[in-house]
Design an enzyme around this catalytic site. Structure first.
Site, PDB file in Angstrom:
ATOM      1  N   LYS A  39       4.808  14.670   6.454  1.00  0.00           N
ATOM      2  CA  LYS A  39       5.372  13.316   6.431  1.00  0.00           C
ATOM      3  C   LYS A  39       4.246  12.300   6.195  1.00  0.00           C
ATOM      4  CE  LYS A  39       5.289  13.224  11.483  1.00  0.00           C
ATOM      5  NZ  LYS A  39       5.449  12.220  12.474  1.00  0.00           N
ATOM      6  N   ARG A 138      13.058   9.869  22.764  1.00  0.00           N
ATOM      7  CA  ARG A 138      13.137   9.277  21.425  1.00  0.00           C
ATOM      8  C   ARG A 138      14.469   9.690  20.798  1.00  0.00           C
ATOM      9  NH1 ARG A 138       7.867  10.145  17.599  1.00  0.00           N
ATOM     10  NH2 ARG A 138       8.763  12.193  17.286  1.00  0.00           N
ATOM     11  N   HIS A 168      10.476  18.046  21.012  1.00  0.00           N
ATOM     12  CA  HIS A 168       9.137  17.534  20.679  1.00  0.00           C
ATOM     13  C   HIS A 168       8.447  17.105  21.973  1.00  0.00           C
ATOM     14  CE1 HIS A 168       6.008  15.958  18.171  1.00  0.00           C
ATOM     15  NE2 HIS A 168       6.226  14.698  18.464  1.00  0.00           N
ATOM     16  N   ARG A 224       5.370  23.381  14.409  1.00  0.00           N
ATOM     17  CA  ARG A 224       5.354  22.264  13.441  1.00  0.00           C
ATOM     18  C   ARG A 224       3.921  21.714  13.434  1.00  0.00           C
ATOM     19  NH1 ARG A 224       9.569  21.190  16.877  1.00  0.00           N
ATOM     20  NH2 ARG A 224       8.527  19.315  17.630  1.00  0.00           N
ATOM     21  N   TYR A 270     -16.435 -14.117   4.995  1.00  0.00           N
ATOM     22  CA  TYR A 270     -15.614 -15.178   5.603  1.00  0.00           C
ATOM     23  C   TYR A 270     -16.041 -15.452   7.035  1.00  0.00           C
ATOM     24  CZ  TYR A 270     -12.425 -14.518   1.670  1.00  0.00           C
ATOM     25  OH  TYR A 270     -11.876 -14.437   0.426  1.00  0.00           O
ATOM     26  N   CYS A 317     -13.337  -7.988   4.016  1.00  0.00           N
ATOM     27  CA  CYS A 317     -12.465  -8.833   3.184  1.00  0.00           C
ATOM     28  C   CYS A 317     -11.281  -7.995   2.681  1.00  0.00           C
ATOM     29  CB  CYS A 317     -13.232  -9.358   1.979  1.00  0.00           C
ATOM     30  SG  CYS A 317     -14.752 -10.225   2.379  1.00  0.00           S
ATOM     31  N   MET A 318     -10.424  -8.627   1.904  1.00  0.00           N
ATOM     32  CA  MET A 318      -9.263  -7.902   1.391  1.00  0.00           C
ATOM     33  C   MET A 318      -9.671  -6.734   0.481  1.00  0.00           C
ATOM     34  SD  MET A 318      -5.967  -9.354  -0.712  1.00  0.00           S
ATOM     35  CE  MET A 318      -5.306 -10.368   0.573  1.00  0.00           C
ATOM     36  N   ASP A 319     -10.692  -6.952  -0.348  1.00  0.00           N
ATOM     37  CA  ASP A 319     -11.057  -5.929  -1.344  1.00  0.00           C
ATOM     38  C   ASP A 319     -12.521  -5.507  -1.291  1.00  0.00           C
ATOM     39  OD1 ASP A 319      -8.450  -6.508  -2.654  1.00  0.00           O
ATOM     40  OD2 ASP A 319      -9.452  -8.406  -3.074  1.00  0.00           O
TER      41      ASP A 319
HETATM   42  C1  PLP Z   1       9.049  15.901  15.615  1.00  0.00           C
HETATM   43  C2  PLP Z   1       7.629  16.138  15.237  1.00  0.00           C
HETATM   44  N1  PLP Z   1       7.178  17.390  15.176  1.00  0.00           N
HETATM   45  C3  PLP Z   1       5.906  17.675  14.852  1.00  0.00           C
HETATM   46  C4  PLP Z   1       5.000  16.662  14.581  1.00  0.00           C
HETATM   47  C5  PLP Z   1       3.573  17.018  14.264  1.00  0.00           C
HETATM   48  O1  PLP Z   1       2.756  16.611  15.330  1.00  0.00           O
HETATM   49  P1  PLP Z   1       1.170  16.819  15.256  1.00  0.00           P
HETATM   50  O2  PLP Z   1       0.716  15.976  14.109  1.00  0.00           O
HETATM   51  O3  PLP Z   1       0.676  16.314  16.562  1.00  0.00           O
HETATM   52  O4  PLP Z   1       0.943  18.260  15.018  1.00  0.00           O
HETATM   53  C6  PLP Z   1       5.427  15.342  14.652  1.00  0.00           C
HETATM   54  C7  PLP Z   1       4.465  14.259  14.397  1.00  0.00           C
HETATM   55  O5  PLP Z   1       4.505  13.186  14.885  1.00  0.00           O
HETATM   56  C8  PLP Z   1       6.777  15.069  14.987  1.00  0.00           C
HETATM   57  O6  PLP Z   1       7.231  13.818  15.055  1.00  0.00           O
END
Ligand code: PLP
Length: 395
Positions: A39, A138, A168, A224, A270, A317-319
């Protein structure tokens, strides 16, 4: 010709991604799979390239936060199973079906509405993982009754298939294991509720990186793997434990745009918060907060020039930023490392995170599409992805 003109780039070491997956493969029971969490554009590293490398290295499935991120992977030709970990509006379930992307559900109402949406659609069933909230507060079902009602709604459905159950952890990266153990106990009791109700368990998963390191025996069907995939530890506590050895994959680099030697005092950037003294050499670098290089590093951070630390002087700065370099050391076009290693020195994402009051996760995620991603294997550049350019060269 390079597909970018400004000499500022992120370098992603695909060998490091591969080594990290293999490290977890060795750390886990053979029956536990690896779901690579890509992600947020692969935590800023580039989701497509990281996903492909992770799959080559032994990961078997992928996870993203929302459906659009999954579509990016499918458009790049990635066929592996993908799970959306977050909420998906019901009006998108048909897209998920066509793209063969699994979704997360945690309410009977959502299942009912998703089923309605798909009723007349000629599309394959959508795989659904049920999320249980065991202490993250959550997303997820919180009681056995809620869990059974979602399971039964899925069982009644011809358009949705129950393919997974997960939770999680909120505190798996801490020395005090009370909370994570309580969460795991709750998760186990949810699984027992299902067994007692005569259900066959689908794919079961609960471990993020931290839990996979600390409790590999809780791997169930898959972990995960997020932050560990990128070679970063989930917390300083976990880094100190050194239970697995990880290799950071990301470096941030640029080249010097200008060097001036102060003949007399002059102020920098700045707000004129820094005054260069006679004899000091000030280099200007083409990167700024609009790239995701935090303004909180003003007068605090450092970069690596010719293998030595050069402090940031004045405000980011920005850039552009300015750094103070050693006498006679560097000149225009010399390579500068903002994150990563140069010679024997390193500026780690952990160090940067500590300086700006955040966690290492956020630092690469902040680097945005203005910066090209250059992919390196065995020290050789093999692909560049630059969203500001038309010349994207996928791996
Ligand atoms: C539902 C879920 N599973 C797994 C992960 C992966 O977690 P990590 O990056 O700590 O391994 C995340 C990351 O935020 C998550 O939201």
């Amino acid at each position: 010709m390079k597909p970018y003109c400004r000499d500022t780039w992120v370098e992603v070491d695909l060998d490091a991604i591969r080594a990290n997956v293999q490290t977890f493969r060795q750390h886990l029971p053979a029956t536990t799979g690896i779901m690579a969490v890509v992600k947020a554009d692969g935590y800023g590293h580039g989701s497509v390239q990281v996903a492909k490398e992770a799959l080559l290295a032994g990961a078997d499935t992928l996870a993203v936060a929302f459906l659009d991120e999954a579509i990016v992977l499918r458009q790049a030709g990635i066929e592996a199973p993908i799970l959306v970990l977050g909420y998906t509006p019901v009006d998108s379930v048909e897209v998920a079906s066509h793209r063969r992307v699994e979704l997360t559900a945690y309410s009977e109402e959502w299942v009912f509405q998703a089923e309605q949406r798909l009723q007349d659609a000629a599309c394959p069933p959508v795989g659904i993982h049920i999320k249980t909230d065991t202490g993250m507060g959550r997303l997820g079902v919180r009681t056995a009754d809620e869990l059974l009602s979602v399971v039964e709604a899925l069982e009644r459905s011809s358009k949705l298939a129950w393919t997974g159950i997960f939770t999680h952890f909120a505190c798996a990266d801490e020395a005090d294991t009370t909370h994570v153990r309580r969460q795991h106990d709750t998760f186990q009791s949810f699984l027992q509720v299902l067994r007692d109700a005569g259900k066959t368990l689908p794919k079961v998963h609960c471990c993020n990186t931290a839990a996979a390191i600390a409790f590999p025996e809780w791997g169930y069907d898959t972990i995960r793997l997020g932050i560990g995939l990128y070679g970063l530890y989930p917390s300083s506590y976990m880094k100190e434990q050194a239970a697995v050895r990880l290799h950071p994959a990301l470096s941030l680099k640029t080249r010097i745009a200008h060097v001036k030697v102060a003949a007399e005092p002059f102020t920098v950037s700045y707000g004129a918060t820094y005054t260069a003294q006679p004899g000091e050499r000030i280099a200007t670098l083409p990167i700024g907060y609009a790239d995701g290089y935090s303004r909180l590093l003003s007068n605090r951070g450092a970069v690596l020039v010719k293998g030595s630390r050069a402090p940031i002087v004045g405000r980011v700065c920005m850039d552009q930023i300015m750094v103070r370099i050693e006498q006679g050391s560097a000149q225009v076009d010399d390579e500068v490392v903002l994150y990563g290693k140069q010679g024997n020195e390193e500026i780690s994402l952990d160090e940067v995170a500590a300086l700006i009051g955040t966690i290492n996760y956020e630092v690469p995620c902040m680097l945005n599409h203005r910066i090209p991603r250059v992919y390196v294997r065995q020290g050789k550049e093999i692909a560049v992805v630059h969203l500001l350019s038309e010349k994207n060269v996928p791996v």
